[in-house]
Every structure is written in C-alpha cells, then in structure tokens.
Design a protein around this motif. Sequence first.
Motif, PDB file in Angstrom:
ATOM      1  N   ASN A   1     -52.309  87.284  97.660  1.00  0.00           N
ATOM      2  CA  ASN A   1     -53.638  87.943  97.140  1.00  0.00           C
ATOM      3  C   ASN A   1     -54.478  88.358  98.477  1.00  0.00           C
ATOM      4  OD1 ASN A   1     -55.875  89.088  95.768  1.00  0.00           O
ATOM      5  ND2 ASN A   1     -56.369  87.180  94.701  1.00  0.00           N
ATOM      6  N   PRO A   2     -54.019  89.474  99.181  1.00  0.00           N
ATOM      7  CA  PRO A   2     -54.603  89.625 100.662  1.00  0.00           C
ATOM      8  C   PRO A   2     -56.098  90.384 100.473  1.00  0.00           C
ATOM      9  CG  PRO A   2     -52.276  90.704 100.213  1.00  0.00           C
ATOM     10  CD  PRO A   2     -52.913  90.234  98.966  1.00  0.00           C
ATOM     11  N   LEU A   3     -56.839  89.998 101.428  1.00  0.00           N
ATOM     12  CA  LEU A   3     -58.348  90.532 101.414  1.00  0.00           C
ATOM     13  C   LEU A   3     -58.351  91.828 102.194  1.00  0.00           C
ATOM     14  CD1 LEU A   3     -61.042  89.342 100.760  1.00  0.00           C
ATOM     15  CD2 LEU A   3     -61.067  88.567 102.827  1.00  0.00           C
ATOM     16  N   ILE A   4     -59.088  92.790 101.597  1.00  0.00           N
ATOM     17  CA  ILE A   4     -59.409  94.048 102.377  1.00  0.00           C
ATOM     18  C   ILE A   4     -60.598  94.157 102.371  1.00  0.00           C
ATOM     19  CG2 ILE A   4     -56.993  95.016 101.613  1.00  0.00           C
ATOM     20  CD1 ILE A   4     -58.380  96.489  99.503  1.00  0.00           C
ATOM     21  N   TYR A   5     -61.030  95.216 103.380  1.00  0.00           N
ATOM     22  CA  TYR A   5     -62.547  95.277 103.680  1.00  0.00           C
ATOM     23  C   TYR A   5     -62.807  96.696 103.688  1.00  0.00           C
ATOM     24  CZ  TYR A   5     -66.773  95.965 106.698  1.00  0.00           C
ATOM     25  OH  TYR A   5     -67.957  96.090 107.073  1.00  0.00           O
ATOM     26  N   SER A   6     -63.888  97.231 102.969  1.00  0.00           N
ATOM     27  CA  SER A   6     -63.981  98.572 102.903  1.00  0.00           C
ATOM     28  C   SER A   6     -65.550  98.896 102.848  1.00  0.00           C
ATOM     29  CB  SER A   6     -63.512  99.171 101.459  1.00  0.00           C
ATOM     30  OG  SER A   6     -63.824 100.597 101.333  1.00  0.00           O
ATOM     31  N   HIS A   7     -65.987  99.640 103.971  1.00  0.00           N
ATOM     32  CA  HIS A   7     -67.348  99.892 103.826  1.00  0.00           C
ATOM     33  C   HIS A   7     -68.359  98.789 103.835  1.00  0.00           C
ATOM     34  CE1 HIS A   7     -69.612 103.507 105.152  1.00  0.00           C
ATOM     35  NE2 HIS A   7     -70.321 103.477 103.929  1.00  0.00           N
ATOM     36  N   GLY A   8     -68.289  97.785 104.481  1.00  0.00           N
ATOM     37  CA  GLY A   8     -69.083  96.555 104.011  1.00  0.00           C
ATOM     38  C   GLY A   8     -68.717  95.802 103.063  1.00  0.00           C
ATOM     39  N   GLY A   9     -67.789  95.836 102.153  1.00  0.00           N
ATOM     40  CA  GLY A   9     -67.517  94.943 101.200  1.00  0.00           C
ATOM     41  C   GLY A   9     -65.947  94.436 101.379  1.00  0.00           C
ATOM     42  N   TYR A  10     -65.876  93.295 100.959  1.00  0.00           N
ATOM     43  CA  TYR A  10     -64.567  92.574 100.752  1.00  0.00           C
ATOM     44  C   TYR A  10     -63.793  92.796  99.261  1.00  0.00           C
ATOM     45  CZ  TYR A  10     -66.412  90.251 104.925  1.00  0.00           C
ATOM     46  OH  TYR A  10     -66.777  89.889 106.066  1.00  0.00           O
ATOM     47  N   PHE A  11     -62.591  92.947  99.450  1.00  0.00           N
ATOM     48  CA  PHE A  11     -62.127  93.196  98.093  1.00  0.00           C
ATOM     49  C   PHE A  11     -60.643  92.696  97.817  1.00  0.00           C
ATOM     50  CE2 PHE A  11     -64.875  96.874  98.720  1.00  0.00           C
ATOM     51  CZ  PHE A  11     -65.429  96.825  97.726  1.00  0.00           C
ATOM     52  N   GLU A  12     -60.294  92.322  96.733  1.00  0.00           N
ATOM     53  CA  GLU A  12     -58.952  91.943  96.592  1.00  0.00           C
ATOM     54  C   GLU A  12     -57.993  93.211  96.378  1.00  0.00           C
ATOM     55  OE1 GLU A  12     -58.337  88.583  93.597  1.00  0.00           O
ATOM     56  OE2 GLU A  12     -60.578  88.691  93.358  1.00  0.00           O
ATOM     57  N   THR A  13     -56.749  92.838  96.490  1.00  0.00           N
ATOM     58  CA  THR A  13     -55.855  94.061  96.406  1.00  0.00           C
ATOM     59  C   THR A  13     -55.544  94.070  94.983  1.00  0.00           C
ATOM     60  OG1 THR A  13     -53.910  92.585  96.680  1.00  0.00           O
ATOM     61  CG2 THR A  13     -54.912  94.027  98.577  1.00  0.00           C
ATOM     62  N   GLY A  14     -55.215  95.195  94.421  1.00  0.00           N
ATOM     63  CA  GLY A  14     -54.849  95.801  92.767  1.00  0.00           C
ATOM     64  C   GLY A  14     -53.156  95.417  92.471  1.00  0.00           C
ATOM     65  N   ARG A  15     -53.237  96.042  91.546  1.00  0.00           N
ATOM     66  CA  ARG A  15     -51.926  96.179  90.925  1.00  0.00           C
ATOM     67  C   ARG A  15     -50.850  97.281  91.686  1.00  0.00           C
ATOM     68  NH1 ARG A  15     -50.760 100.104  87.200  1.00  0.00           N
ATOM     69  NH2 ARG A  15     -52.650 101.211  86.740  1.00  0.00           N
ATOM     70  N   GLN A  16     -49.670  96.880  91.675  1.00  0.00           N
ATOM     71  CA  GLN A  16     -48.743  97.979  92.711  1.00  0.00           C
ATOM     72  C   GLN A  16     -48.424  99.115  91.634  1.00  0.00           C
ATOM     73  OE1 GLN A  16     -45.037  96.337  93.918  1.00  0.00           O
ATOM     74  NE2 GLN A  16     -43.946  98.360  94.244  1.00  0.00           N
ATOM     75  N   ILE A  17     -48.634 100.424  92.254  1.00  0.00           N
ATOM     76  CA  ILE A  17     -48.239 101.586  91.194  1.00  0.00           C
ATOM     77  C   ILE A  17     -47.347 102.240  91.803  1.00  0.00           C
ATOM     78  CG2 ILE A  17     -50.883 101.659  90.781  1.00  0.00           C
ATOM     79  CD1 ILE A  17     -51.067 103.987  92.760  1.00  0.00           C
ATOM     80  N   GLY A  18     -46.381 101.862  92.759  1.00  0.00           N
ATOM     81  CA  GLY A  18     -45.192 102.533  93.328  1.00  0.00           C
ATOM     82  C   GLY A  18     -44.727 101.924  94.598  1.00  0.00           C
TER      83      GLY A  18
END
Length: 199
Positions: free
Chosen positions: A161-178
């Motif tokens: 469940n890698p952590l990512i950063y986007s424009h001031g926010g932390y997010f979990e990664t979503g489901r694989q689509i490809g």
Amino acid sequence: MSKISWKPGNMIYPLPAVMVSCGAEGEPDNIITVAWTGTICTNPPMTYISLRPQRHSYHMIEKSGEFVINLTTAELAKATDFCGVRSGRDLDKFKETGLTREHGTLSYAPYIKESPVNIECRVEKINPLGSHHMFTARVVNILADDTYMEENGRFALEKTNPLIYSHGGYFETGRQIGSFGYSVKKKKRKKRNDKPKRK
C-alpha cells in the motif's frame, strides 16, 4: 475543454513520498521527508534527491556522501509527514516516531526497518540548481521486506500500500488498471481444434 495559463512551476504529480535517512560522523542520525526524488539511470542504477541547503539533513549528506531512500506506506503516513515538518536540529525523529534504525552496508546512514524497501545510495555529485540542490547518487544496495516476495521471485510492492504525494496531500495507491505493454498486447487466438465447453 478550455485551458488556463499559470506561471511556470512544478505540476508533475503524483510523486512518491519517501523518508530519507542520513548520518554523519559525530552527529545524530536524522530522517527527512522528500518528494523530489526519482530514477535517473538503470545501468548503472542511479537516483537523486533534491534538498534545500537550509535543511538540517543537507550538510549531513554533503559531509558523509551517503543516504538511504526508504519507501513509505499508508501505515507510515503520519511518520512521513512528521519527518517533513519537524527539524532534526530540535529532536530525534527516530525516537519521536517510534521508527527503528538499522544499519546496512553504508558507513553512516541507517535505514528504517519499518519501510518495505530501503535504497542505499552514495552521492556522486551535488548540483546547485536554485532553491534546491540535486544530489545525484549511485544505488549500492537494496533491502526488501521478504514478506512481499512472491514464489516467482517478484517483489509485490503494490501489496505494501505505497504512499504517494500530490500537491500537498498524501494518498494511498488505487487498483491496477493495466500492465506495461497491455495497450498493444495481442489477444490469444483460440486453437481450431478447441471444442466448446458443454454447459
């Protein structure tokens, strides 16, 4: 769809939010959270981090010539944020976050045991760019949590469940689509002698 024009800036998101651990002779170990990081070269394996010269970790990495990029997870989100907003000049971030320091192959920089992947690096060049200076480095060793190793030898990073950063926010990664190359992958043709299955 219309577009609006902004002044030049960094809009390449999302990014990995990583904790960079470092150490130097005669100084306490420290952790700094970094989003300006990434891959430079595959062979030899090279990476970079960009830091402001005013940051406490800057002179430590400059002095020792080494650091560890510790990948983060949703579970480590609070510690990741803490290490980005508090200074190692004032406190021991390992102690405050409850993270465990371990030593691998480097002389000074420890790694964070709770991180699923630790990338040990030696600095090759410091490039002053402006607000940030880029530390280009060679990857000398990788430590990976064997909990996420699959039988075929693949490391399942997505399961951490890698952590990512986007424009001031932390997010979990979503489901694989490809997967890589899926857009041009040919569908398997049925063999002529394949008989339809009975219902």
